[in-house]
Design a protein around this motif. Structure first.
Motif, PDB file in Angstrom:
ATOM      1  N   GLU A  22       2.544   8.228   8.653  1.00 59.12           N
ATOM      2  CA  GLU A  22       2.008   6.943   8.208  1.00 59.12           C
ATOM      3  C   GLU A  22       2.538   5.811   9.075  1.00 59.12           C
ATOM      4  OE1 GLU A  22       3.072   6.729   4.098  1.00 59.12           O
ATOM      5  OE2 GLU A  22       1.706   8.348   3.542  1.00 59.12           O
ATOM      6  N   ARG A  78       4.005  -2.469   7.555  1.00 60.97           N
ATOM      7  CA  ARG A  78       4.306  -1.453   6.545  1.00 60.97           C
ATOM      8  C   ARG A  78       4.670  -2.084   5.210  1.00 60.97           C
ATOM      9  NH1 ARG A  78       6.690   1.116  10.974  1.00 60.97           N
ATOM     10  NH2 ARG A  78       8.783   0.443  10.400  1.00 60.97           N
ATOM     11  N   GLU A  81       0.423  -4.265   1.454  1.00 63.50           N
ATOM     12  CA  GLU A  81      -0.223  -3.314   0.550  1.00 63.50           C
ATOM     13  C   GLU A  81      -1.178  -2.420   1.330  1.00 63.50           C
ATOM     14  OE1 GLU A  81       0.273  -3.043  -2.797  1.00 63.50           O
ATOM     15  OE2 GLU A  81       1.841  -4.562  -2.620  1.00 63.50           O
ATOM     16  N   ASP A  82      -1.385  -1.203   0.842  1.00 61.40           N
ATOM     17  CA  ASP A  82      -2.303  -0.272   1.499  1.00 61.40           C
ATOM     18  C   ASP A  82      -3.721  -0.839   1.569  1.00 61.40           C
ATOM     19  OD1 ASP A  82      -0.296   1.547   1.920  1.00 61.40           O
ATOM     20  OD2 ASP A  82      -0.775   2.759   0.139  1.00 61.40           O
ATOM     21  N   GLU A  83      -4.121  -1.589   0.525  1.00 62.48           N
ATOM     22  CA  GLU A  83      -5.470  -2.151   0.480  1.00 62.48           C
ATOM     23  C   GLU A  83      -5.690  -3.147   1.624  1.00 62.48           C
ATOM     24  OE1 GLU A  83      -3.432  -2.376  -2.404  1.00 62.48           O
ATOM     25  OE2 GLU A  83      -4.235  -0.465  -3.132  1.00 62.48           O
ATOM     26  N   GLU A  86      -6.121  -1.204   4.812  1.00 57.00           N
ATOM     27  CA  GLU A  86      -7.422  -0.531   4.780  1.00 57.00           C
ATOM     28  C   GLU A  86      -8.545  -1.527   5.069  1.00 57.00           C
ATOM     29  OE1 GLU A  86      -9.139   2.741   5.162  1.00 57.00           O
ATOM     30  OE2 GLU A  86      -7.024   2.782   4.670  1.00 57.00           O
TER      31      GLU A  86
END
Length: 184
Positions: A22, A78, A81-83, A86
């Motif tokens: 990741e 990092r 947030e993942d959103e 994305e």
């Protein structure tokens, strides 16, 4: 036995391999962001706190310092947030598709220009059949001027102007097709 459930023995957190993968993926995204021009960066949904880090990384030219700043940028990313990450990836993918369409349109304009210069009136008739809104008189004059420039070994001003005219014609036709698709 850090990271394991005491009852089942299963791992609770991602493995180091997954974490590293990741991290490398985020570093790759950071490299892509740094490679983009400011105009494209402005169109991406990049959080305000990340933008100064991206600009600073672009500014640094020394290899080792640039690499270190890129690592720092990836570390800051990092924390997002993942959103958010994305959304940035999705926007970049759309940009990639738009760039492919733009390149295809430029190639098509080059092909039409070459054909107009080689085949003359027949190619112009075909172009007007395909694009009825085209200005016949202007295109014919540009073709004539471009051929004259080539014969007299002059700078290719009309040659370039013909290309610009064809590119605008194709862009207008593409935009009209997109609005027709949305209306349907």
């Amino acid at each position: 036995m850090r990271g394991r459930d005491p009852e089942t023995g299963e791992f609770l957190s991602p493995s180091r391999t997954q974490q590293r993968g990741e991290a490398l993926e985020i570093r790759s995204l950071a490299e892509k962001l740094v490679a983009l021009p400011a105009a494209q960066l402005a169109r991406l949904p990049i959080p305000e706190d990340l933008m100064p880090h991206i600009v600073e990384t672009q500014r640094i030219t020394s290899h080792i310092a640039h690499k270190r700043q890129l690592q720092f940028l990836a570390k800051q990313m990092r924390r997002e947030e993942d959103e958010v990450l994305e959304a940035i990836r999705d926007a970049m993918d759309e940009g990639g598709e738009a760039a492919r369409r733009e390149t295809a349109m430029l190639h098509q304009a080059e092909q039409w220009r070459d054909r107009l210069l080689a085949d003359g009136d027949q190619a112009l008739a075909d172009l007007l059949d395909a694009f009825p809104t085209a200005d016949r008189q202007k295109l014919r004059q540009l073709v004539r001027n471009a051929l004259d420039e080539k014969a007299k070994n002059k700078p290719p001003r009309a040659f370039r102007e013909l290309f610009r005219e064809l590119r605008e014609l194709l862009a207008d036709a593409s935009a009209a097709d997109d609005t027709d698709d949305e209306d349907a």
